[in-house]
Enzyme design. Structure first.
Site, short mmCIF file in Angstrom:
data_model
loop_
_atom_site.label_atom_id
_atom_site.label_comp_id
_atom_site.label_asym_id
_atom_site.label_seq_id
_atom_site.Cartn_x
_atom_site.Cartn_y
_atom_site.Cartn_z
N GLY A 226 -45.76 -28.75 -70.24
CA GLY A 226 -44.42 -29.27 -69.97
C GLY A 226 -43.63 -29.74 -71.17
O GLY A 226 -42.45 -30.06 -71.04
N ARG A 263 -44.54 -23.19 -72.85
CA ARG A 263 -43.22 -23.11 -73.47
C ARG A 263 -43.24 -23.60 -74.93
O ARG A 263 -42.65 -23.00 -75.81
CB ARG A 263 -42.24 -23.95 -72.66
CG ARG A 263 -40.77 -23.72 -72.96
CD ARG A 263 -39.90 -24.70 -72.18
NE ARG A 263 -40.20 -24.72 -70.76
CZ ARG A 263 -39.64 -23.90 -69.86
NH1 ARG A 263 -38.74 -23.03 -70.24
NH2 ARG A 263 -39.98 -23.97 -68.59
N TYR A 303 -32.36 -19.99 -63.28
CA TYR A 303 -32.18 -21.43 -63.47
C TYR A 303 -30.84 -21.78 -64.09
O TYR A 303 -30.63 -22.92 -64.47
CB TYR A 303 -33.22 -21.99 -64.44
CG TYR A 303 -34.66 -21.66 -64.19
CD1 TYR A 303 -35.30 -22.08 -63.02
CD2 TYR A 303 -35.41 -21.00 -65.16
CE1 TYR A 303 -36.65 -21.82 -62.84
CE2 TYR A 303 -36.76 -20.74 -64.97
CZ TYR A 303 -37.37 -21.16 -63.81
OH TYR A 303 -38.71 -20.92 -63.63
N CYS A 328 -27.17 -4.37 -60.58
CA CYS A 328 -26.13 -4.50 -59.56
C CYS A 328 -26.22 -5.82 -58.82
O CYS A 328 -26.55 -5.88 -57.63
CB CYS A 328 -26.25 -3.35 -58.58
SG CYS A 328 -26.04 -1.79 -59.41
N TYR A 357 -41.70 -17.37 -70.63
CA TYR A 357 -41.08 -17.06 -69.34
C TYR A 357 -39.98 -16.01 -69.50
O TYR A 357 -38.98 -16.03 -68.79
CB TYR A 357 -40.54 -18.34 -68.66
CG TYR A 357 -41.62 -19.40 -68.55
CD1 TYR A 357 -42.65 -19.25 -67.64
CD2 TYR A 357 -41.64 -20.50 -69.41
CE1 TYR A 357 -43.67 -20.19 -67.57
CE2 TYR A 357 -42.66 -21.44 -69.35
CZ TYR A 357 -43.67 -21.28 -68.42
OH TYR A 357 -44.68 -22.21 -68.35
C1 LIG Z 1 -46.50 -23.95 -65.78
C2 LIG Z 1 -47.63 -24.84 -66.04
C3 LIG Z 1 -47.95 -25.22 -67.34
C4 LIG Z 1 -47.14 -24.82 -68.54
O1 LIG Z 1 -45.89 -25.42 -68.54
P1 LIG Z 1 -45.00 -25.36 -69.88
O2 LIG Z 1 -43.75 -26.05 -69.47
O3 LIG Z 1 -44.76 -23.92 -70.19
O4 LIG Z 1 -45.72 -26.06 -70.94
C5 LIG Z 1 -49.08 -25.98 -67.52
N1 LIG Z 1 -49.84 -26.39 -66.48
C6 LIG Z 1 -49.54 -26.06 -65.21
C7 LIG Z 1 -50.43 -26.52 -64.12
C8 LIG Z 1 -48.43 -25.29 -64.94
O5 LIG Z 1 -48.13 -24.99 -63.68
#
Ligand SMILES: *Cc1c(COP(=O)(O)O)cnc(C)c1O
Length: 406
Positions: A226, A263, A303, A328, A357
């Site tokens: 995250g 990410r 998004y 389209c 992504y």
């Molecule tokens: C999607 C996800 C991640 C990775 O999230 P990032 O934002 O790309 O770092 C890590 N752990 C779980 C359980 C996820 O669903």
């Protein structure tokens, strides 16, 4: 990126994904380095970019893999990730996925419900093995990110409450076929504030302490992924601040910290190249129509995500234009109100921050073959996925018997 973008676009054609492997190394080392001196494992979130060459590169650096399907587990194994560094997460695992994961002997299966725990127990029993599990706790904190990528609120589908987690650990302790060695949370993606992470971490650490009192020992403390990145002007949490906040919060716990960044490692390690097809005006509205589309890079459509878009080797006064693809759908755009000079056929646009992504969310909508992917390492370019051809797209239909249609 040291290689000339125009050369790459012409050599491999467009639309094209290009990844800077030296940048991936740098991101990995910075994050891993911030946890220096602590027991930790960076388990790369394969869903962010699952190209085998990317996973292989990270595996060589020592990374593990966080997978959300058995397909991703298979990719990780194929790319050389040690089975002891693979985690299998996800809210809806099927029986045969659970069975294969158990047979592969991966580090952990992450459980997201009581019902799932019972299935895993049953399947482990049928194989006569003990399943190493961890439980995903939903700490119910607001991660302050986009609601589509927020996962740690009670109204999200992910994880279980603290109370049910506790019940599950107590159940698992009594089971011959479950070995609960981990705890997990992941409150969302593109996090740019430390406070919610710290809050979640504190809640989960308290749970670990109360489990200890019940003689349930947690070895792996999985803080999820995250970590946010800069797409536009977002201020990132630094790896140092992140590591400091986490280690302070779990002080005194003897655990290995698992991280699941996707990410953070990949977004700004990749770009997406597309060529201009046409300029057009509808009334006063200017459109630049390009050969890349929502099927290649879905984030803007899905998004309303922002990606910086720049023209290559193009001078002149800029005006605002929507950069749109040939698909389209009115929702097919890569950027809105992008300042661009007048563009001509075959001019190249770079879409920044497209390494995470991007390709993994791409589809064949409109019978468009998916992009090629290229790696850059040490100033050299390598094709790591061929462009899909029409034959690739119809192969599985052609493999079927059509005689019933006369
Ligand atoms: C999607 C996800 C991640 C990775 O999230 P990032 O934002 O790309 O770092 C890590 N752990 C779980 C359980 C996820 O669903």
């Amino acid at each position: 990126m040291s290689l000339d973008i125009k050369t790459l676009a012409n050599r491999y054609n467009t639309p094209l994904y290009v990844y800077d492997f030296d940048k991936i190394t740098k991101q990995y080392e910075e994050l891993k380095g911030a946890f220096n001196g602590k027991k930790s494992l960076v388990a790369y979130a394969v869903k962010s970019n699952s190209n085998l060459a990317v996973i292989r590169h990270l595996a060589k650096l020592g990374a593990g893999a966080d997978c959300v399907s058995i397909g991703e587990v298979q990719r990780a194994l194929k790319a050389g990730v040690s089975k002891y560094k693979i985690i299998f997460s996800g809210v809806g695992k099927k029986d045969d996925e659970i069975r294969q994961a158990l047979q592969a002997g991966i580090l952990l299966i992450n459980l997201e419900s009581e019902a799932e725990m019972k299935r895993v127990e049953m399947i482990a029993k049928s194989l006569n093995i003990q399943a190493r599990i961890s439980i995903r706790v939903n700490p119910d904190v607001d991660p302050k990110t986009h609601r589509y990528i927020s996962t740690g609120l009670h109204e999200n589908k992910f994880g279980v409450s603290i109370q049910s987690a506790k019940r599950m650990y107590i159940y698992a302790k009594k089971s011959e076929y479950l070995n609960s060695i981990g705890i997990h949370f992941h409150i969302g993606s593109q996090l740019t504030q430390l406070a919610p992470i710290q809050e979640a971490c504190a809640i989960v650490a308290d749970l670990v302490r109360s489990l200890q009192a019940l003689d349930i020992k947690i070895k792996f403390f999985d803080i999820g992924g995250g970590l946010g990145v800069t797409y536009n002007d977002e201020i990132m949490i630094t790896p140092e601040a992140y590591a400091h906040a986490i280690t302070q919060t779990i002080k005194g716990l003897d655990v290995t910290i698992l991280l699941e960044p996707g990410r953070y490692l990949m977004a700004n390690s990749g770009i997406f190249l597309t060529k201009v097809l046409y300029e057009k005006k509808n009334g006063t509205k200017r459109f630049v129509i390009v050969d890349g589309a929502m099927n290649d890079l879905l984030r803007p459509s899905l998004y309303n995500a922002y990606h910086k878009i720049e023209a290559i080797q193009k001078e002149g006064e800029t005006t605002l234009a929507d950069v749109v693809g040939p698909v389209c759908e009115s929702g097919d755009f890569l950027g809105k109100d992008v300042p661009l000079p007048m563009m001509e056929h075959n001019d190249i646009l770079v879409v920044q921050s497209a390494g995470a992504y991007g390709f993994t969310m791409s589809s064949n909508y409109n019978t468009r073959g998916r992009s090629a992917e290229v790696a850059i390492l040490d100033g050299k370019d390598y094709l790591i996925r061929q462009r899909e051809s029409f034959e690739d797209l119809i192969r599985l239909e052609e493999a079927c018997d059509t005689s019933w249609q006369g």
